[in-house]
Design an enzyme around this catalytic site. Structure first.
Site, short mmCIF file in Angstrom:
data_model
loop_
_atom_site.label_atom_id
_atom_site.label_comp_id
_atom_site.label_asym_id
_atom_site.label_seq_id
_atom_site.Cartn_x
_atom_site.Cartn_y
_atom_site.Cartn_z
N HIS A 39 0.80 -1.23 0.00
CA HIS A 39 0.00 0.00 0.00
C HIS A 39 0.83 1.27 0.00
O HIS A 39 0.26 2.36 0.12
CB HIS A 39 -0.92 0.05 1.22
CG HIS A 39 -1.99 -0.98 1.21
ND1 HIS A 39 -3.25 -0.76 0.70
CD2 HIS A 39 -1.99 -2.25 1.64
CE1 HIS A 39 -3.98 -1.85 0.83
NE2 HIS A 39 -3.23 -2.77 1.41
N LYS B 105 -8.48 13.85 5.07
CA LYS B 105 -7.66 12.64 5.04
C LYS B 105 -6.62 12.80 6.13
O LYS B 105 -6.52 13.88 6.73
CB LYS B 105 -6.98 12.47 3.67
CG LYS B 105 -6.30 13.73 3.14
CD LYS B 105 -5.68 13.52 1.75
CE LYS B 105 -6.63 13.79 0.60
NZ LYS B 105 -6.81 12.68 -0.30
N ARG B 106 -5.85 11.74 6.41
CA ARG B 106 -4.79 11.89 7.41
C ARG B 106 -3.88 13.06 7.03
O ARG B 106 -3.65 13.32 5.85
CB ARG B 106 -3.98 10.60 7.50
CG ARG B 106 -4.72 9.49 8.23
CD ARG B 106 -5.03 9.90 9.66
NE ARG B 106 -3.83 9.89 10.46
CZ ARG B 106 -3.54 8.98 11.39
NH1 ARG B 106 -4.39 8.03 11.66
NH2 ARG B 106 -2.41 9.05 12.06
N LYS C 137 0.83 14.25 1.58
CA LYS C 137 -0.53 14.55 1.08
C LYS C 137 -0.72 16.06 0.86
O LYS C 137 -1.68 16.50 0.26
CB LYS C 137 -1.58 14.03 2.05
CG LYS C 137 -1.60 12.50 2.17
CD LYS C 137 -2.66 12.05 3.17
CE LYS C 137 -2.61 10.56 3.46
NZ LYS C 137 -3.23 9.74 2.40
N THR D 1 -8.57 6.70 -1.93
CA THR D 1 -9.90 6.13 -2.15
C THR D 1 -10.97 7.19 -1.94
O THR D 1 -12.07 7.08 -2.48
CB THR D 1 -10.16 4.94 -1.21
OG1 THR D 1 -9.65 5.25 0.09
CG2 THR D 1 -9.48 3.68 -1.72
N LYS E 91 -14.77 8.43 -3.70
CA LYS E 91 -16.01 8.71 -2.97
C LYS E 91 -16.59 10.07 -3.37
O LYS E 91 -17.80 10.22 -3.56
CB LYS E 91 -15.76 8.67 -1.45
CG LYS E 91 -15.37 7.28 -0.96
CD LYS E 91 -14.83 7.29 0.47
CE LYS E 91 -14.11 5.96 0.73
NZ LYS E 91 -13.27 5.98 1.94
C1 8GP Z 1 -2.80 3.74 2.02
C2 8GP Z 1 -2.30 4.59 0.87
O1 8GP Z 1 -1.58 5.68 1.37
C3 8GP Z 1 -3.49 5.07 0.06
O2 8GP Z 1 -3.04 5.76 -1.07
C4 8GP Z 1 -4.33 3.89 -0.38
O3 8GP Z 1 -5.50 4.32 -1.00
C5 8GP Z 1 -4.73 3.06 0.83
O4 8GP Z 1 -3.55 2.65 1.53
C6 8GP Z 1 -5.48 1.81 0.45
O5 8GP Z 1 -4.77 1.07 -0.47
N1 8GP Z 1 -1.65 3.22 2.71
C7 8GP Z 1 -1.64 3.13 4.02
O6 8GP Z 1 -2.55 3.51 4.71
C8 8GP Z 1 -0.44 2.51 4.56
O7 8GP Z 1 0.49 2.17 3.83
N2 8GP Z 1 -0.44 2.29 5.83
C9 8GP Z 1 0.56 1.50 6.41
C10 8GP Z 1 1.63 2.05 7.12
C11 8GP Z 1 0.43 1.44 7.87
#
Ligand code: 8GP
Length: 835
Positions: free
Chosen positions: A374, A567-568, A573, A678, A682
């Site tokens: 991810h 978002k976070r 970002k 994501t 939405k």
């Molecule tokens: C997130 C990505 O940042 C985001 O772009 C993507 O849409 C989402 O995953 C679902 O695929 N990644 C994370 O939240 C991530 O890598 N978290 C891990 C470090 C805990």
């Protein structure tokens, strides 16, 4: 499978199996019964919360009946199942979703109103289940909804944290974290005190010879913690199929409660041991896209992987099949590297406990797992120190070394000339201390690796996993572009839009096949449809404006352009780019005459999101946003032309209010950093346009909806590396309008400038890693284009409606079908029709 009730008695049993309610009266009966008996409340002290509880319990009963049938059906069918291992499931509220999925919301609404309550008040009583940080956790929740809705035999496995993601409070413009104790009343889980697994930690490994003279390794000593299962039913949409999410809670193992201490009067310290065991599942680590190698986190990971695998293996063994059938019966998907320990754990079970030889075991293991990556951000890639690992999981370390040895032998044979290759692909990084690279272990132990959007899946092949493409060939790597569930993110969050679409498409079939949305293109020019579409957006904005008024005390004009970034909070970002753009706009407004100001498109800039508690820079960004809001919102010169809002405690249930109310949302990460995103999907699905960089899924969204319907800007991923290099070693000139923004900040326009110096210096002096300055001019220009576009309302609404019509691809149902076909090789198992 043996039934526990003997045949002659089953008739009596069946006669009394509850059937569930279907009419408002039957619902009321169940609801009131629960309030009066389960909750011991009455007509005289029944508030909205108690009514929520009664409603939830009535629906829970209903889900459980379906859940029982589904689990029985899956056991009898004896076909391949999927196990989705994720440390995060960001589920949000369950009641609304349950009512809609079983098609009973109208029935319940009527019943509730007859009891004197309004549906929306009841639904909003529920505490979010917030067992996740952000995108990764919410994706897991969308996937569970799709797996259930598409009738896949699937289980989720996670941890039952006592505290979910913290609640965010804003105090004097700063983020303050408050624990989220969410289990006071949780009707959606079933404690399975009879389903427990003993999990071992620490200790040492001894070698013995068995009767045939083969040497066997035995992991001895250490301590035992018990895992207790909690089951959460996951209902599918318009199907009886109800899957299971099993969450593990930690507890002191039964033999462990120290009777010695107990008898010698040290009762308190023996309770303390108990509590120590419970800390394993106590809290969700609040980092998004960042790893910190804490021992407790590693304990969580092993605890959860070991319990889940024990459960999966136990279920498999009941089928009495031979081990070689394991990968044809079981698919395990690793949601990022957090569950990677499941790989050496399965190898350990097969070799140490089941007596398979290494090769045979490894062939089973490496056919069972799939791994989803991810992120490519280096700071998010998990590594564990070898000494820590040796201490906590001595046998697993040996197994990982053996996996690595075999792998490196293979690499050496295949690439005899490339000496460096071995150190580059080794699972063990030769640093001090040595580190275990979890992503490499996950990749080597899986049969497929996927990224979450096309660009991201290409990037992992050219960056972090480049060498592995040579070793394993390109076919091991694939892409599954993320998606979202249209049930929650359209039908539930935006019921009026869902109904409008249903009225044109002849029913709600599009909620099961989102590609049907394309038929909306026929209505792009339909006057009546356009009018209703606009009215719905306006009503959603009114609802958000009301929330802003209540939460922030600021009145915003629902006719203004709502510009949202939720978002976070993370440097990559680039909320800082957004707020600098807002300051730029503010300075421009201040320089205008009152006449000129009147011609502006009024704008509300809305932010929301949590910063990891230890992430200082992200917290500074939140502080700056709030300071800017304070100044701008109270500036008489500005009035409605600009408002700046930071919404406290962004979470799933707030997203359901915010998402349908945006005109523009921002997805503006430095190109090549956001794996997918994501929320971009939405917002589009709810008829909001987006401003974004060529990053993550924005690229595929553009391809689907057409480039006239999205506002793209900024540098491309392929140029990022050169730009960074030139900042550090070449000539660097700061964008002049950004300089003006920084001057305003350092003049103290938004309070003590020293608070923001690290943020500014990161750009001016320390290389501007996220390319804020490089993208600033094109960002501001694109924002101007948005103002212009918004003035042409006719065209604007054409864009919005066209966007909705073309979002069919981004359903998580499509994702799950792709995983099922390309990675898991599983088939749906429709519920049995009752005879
Ligand atoms: C997130 C990505 O940042 C985001 O772009 C993507 O849409 C989402 O995953 C679902 O695929 N990644 C994370 O939240 C991530 O890598 N978290 C891990 C470090 C805990």
């Amino acid at each position: 499978v043996e039934a526990s009730i003997p045949e002659p008695q089953r008739a009596a049993w069946k006669k009394f199996t509850p059937k569930g309610f279907t009419t408002p009266e039957e619902f009321e009966k169940e609801c009131v019964r629960h309030i009066e008996t389960t909750l011991a409340r009455s007509l005289y002290n029944c508030d909205e919360f108690a009514t929520y509880a009664g409603t939830a319990l009535a629906f829970r009963d209903r889900l459980v009946l379906d859940w029982n049938k589904t689990q029985q059906n899956q056991t009898f069918a004896d076909q391949k199942r999927v196990y989705y291992l994720s440390l995060e499931f960001l589920m949000g509220r369950a009641l609304d979703n349950a009512m809609l999925n079983v098609g009973m919301k109208d029935v319940a609404a009527k019943g509730l109103s007859e009891l004197g309550f309004r549906m929306e008040d009841i639904v909003s009583q529920e505490h979010d289940a917030a067992l996740g940080n952000g995108g990764l956790g919410r994706l897991a929740a969308c996937f569970l909804d799709s797996l259930a809705s598409l009738n896949y035999p699937a289980w989720g496995y996670g941890l039952r944290y006592r505290y979910g993601i913290f609640k965010q409070e804003i105090v004097d413009g700063y983020q303050v974290e408050v624990p989220d104790y969410w289990l006071d009343f949780n009707p959606w889980e079933f404690a399975r005190h009879d389903i427990t697994v003993d999990i071992q930690f620490y200790g040492h490994v001894s070698k013995y010879q068995d009767d045939n003279g083969t040497s066997i390794s035995v992991w001895e000593g250490g301590e035992i913690v018990q895992a207790v299962a909690y089951d959460v039913p996951v209902p599918g949409y318009q199907t009886e199929n109800t899957n299971n999410l099993r969450l593990w809670a930690s507890k002191a193992a039964s033999g462990e409660f120290d009777f010695q201490k107990f008898n010698s009067g040290e009762y308190e310290s023996s309770v303390a041991d108990q509590q120590r065991a419970e800390t394993i599942s106590a809290v969700l680590y609040p980092n998004d896209n960042l790893e910190r190698g804490k021992e407790l986190r590693l304990k969580q990971q092993y605890f959860w992987c070991a319990a889940s695998l024990y459960d999966i293996v136990r279920r498999f063994k009941k089928t009495k099949r031979s081990w070689k059938d394991f990968p044809t019966q079981v698919a395990i998907q690793l949601n990022d590297t957090h569950p990677t320990l499941a790989i050496p754990e399965l190898q350990r079970i097969l070799v140490d406990q089941e007596g398979l030889d290494w090769e045979e075991a490894w062939s089973i293991v490496s056919k069972t797992f799939g791994y989803t990556n991810h992120t490519v951000l280096p700071e998010a890639l998990e590594k564990w120190s070898v000494p820590l690992f040796q201490h906590l999981l001595p046998r697993h370390l040996q197994i990982i070394y053996d996996i690595n040895l075999n792998f490196l032998h293979y690499v050496e044979r295949t690439f005899p000339k490339d000496r460096d290759m071995l150190s580059r692909v080794s699972i063990i990084e030769e640093s001090n201390p040595k580190m275990i690279r979890m992503a490499f272990l996950a990749l080597i132990g899986s049969h497929k690796v996927n990224g979450v959007a096309e660009l991201h899946s290409d990037l992992i092949k050219t960056t972090i996993f480049k060498d592995f493409v040579k070793v394993f060939g390109p076919d091991k790597f694939t892409n599954v572009t993320n998606g979202i569930t249209p049930r929650r993110w359209l039908h539930q969050a935006n019921p009026r839009l869902s109904e409008l679409i249903a009225s044109k498409l002849g029913g709600h079939e599009f909620l099961k096949d989102l590609t049907l949305l394309h038929k909306l293109e026929n209505y792009v020019d339909d006057k009546e449809f356009r009018k209703e579409f606009q009215e719905i957006k306006y009503a959603n904005k009114v609802r958000l404006a009301k929330h802003i008024k209540e939460a922030n005390g600021v009145s915003v004009n629902p006719s203004a352009l709502f510009d949202v970034q939720v978002k976070r909070i993370h440097e990559y970002k680039r909320q800082q780019l957004n707020i600098f753009g807002v300051i730029h706009r503010y300075l421009a407004i201040k320089a205008m005459s009152p006449e000129e100001r009147k011609k502006l498109v009024p704008r509300v800039s809305i932010f929301g999101g949590k910063a990891a508690p230890g992430y200082w820079m992200a917290k500074t960004v939140i502080h700056l946003i709030n300071q800017v809001g304070k100044v701008v919102n109270n500036d008489k010169d500005v009035g409605d032309a600009l408002k700046v809002i930071f919404l406290e405690d962004y979470n799933v249930s707030k997203a359901e209010i915010i998402t349908p109310a945006s005109d523009i949302s921002e997805h503006i990460s430095t190109a090549g950093t956001e794996a997918s995103g994501t929320s971009n999907m939405k917002f589009c699905l709810n008829g909001g346009l987006i401003i974004g960089t060529c990053d993550g899924a924005n690229i595929e969204i553009t391809r689907e909806i057409g480039e006239n319907n999205i506002f793209l800007f900024g540098n491309l991923a392929e140029d990022v590396e050169d730009l960074r290099h030139s900042h550090l070693y070449g000539t660097y000139t700061l964008d002049s309008s950004l300089q003006a923004v920084f001057d305003a900040i350092s003049d103290g326009m938004f309070g003590d400038a020293s608070h923001f110096s690290a943020l500014v210096n990161g750009i001016v002096e320390h290389g501007d890693y996220y390319l804020v300055s490089d993208d600033f001019a094109s960002y501001c220009k694109t924002q101007d284009l948005i103002d212009e576009a918004y003035k042409n309302q006719e065209e604007w609404w054409t864009k919005c409606i066209t966007t909705v019509a073309r979002m069919g691809f981004f359903s998580s149902d499509r994702c799950i079908d792709e995983y099922a076909e390309m990675i898991w090789n599983v088939e749906p198992l429709p519920p049995k029709q009752e005879q």
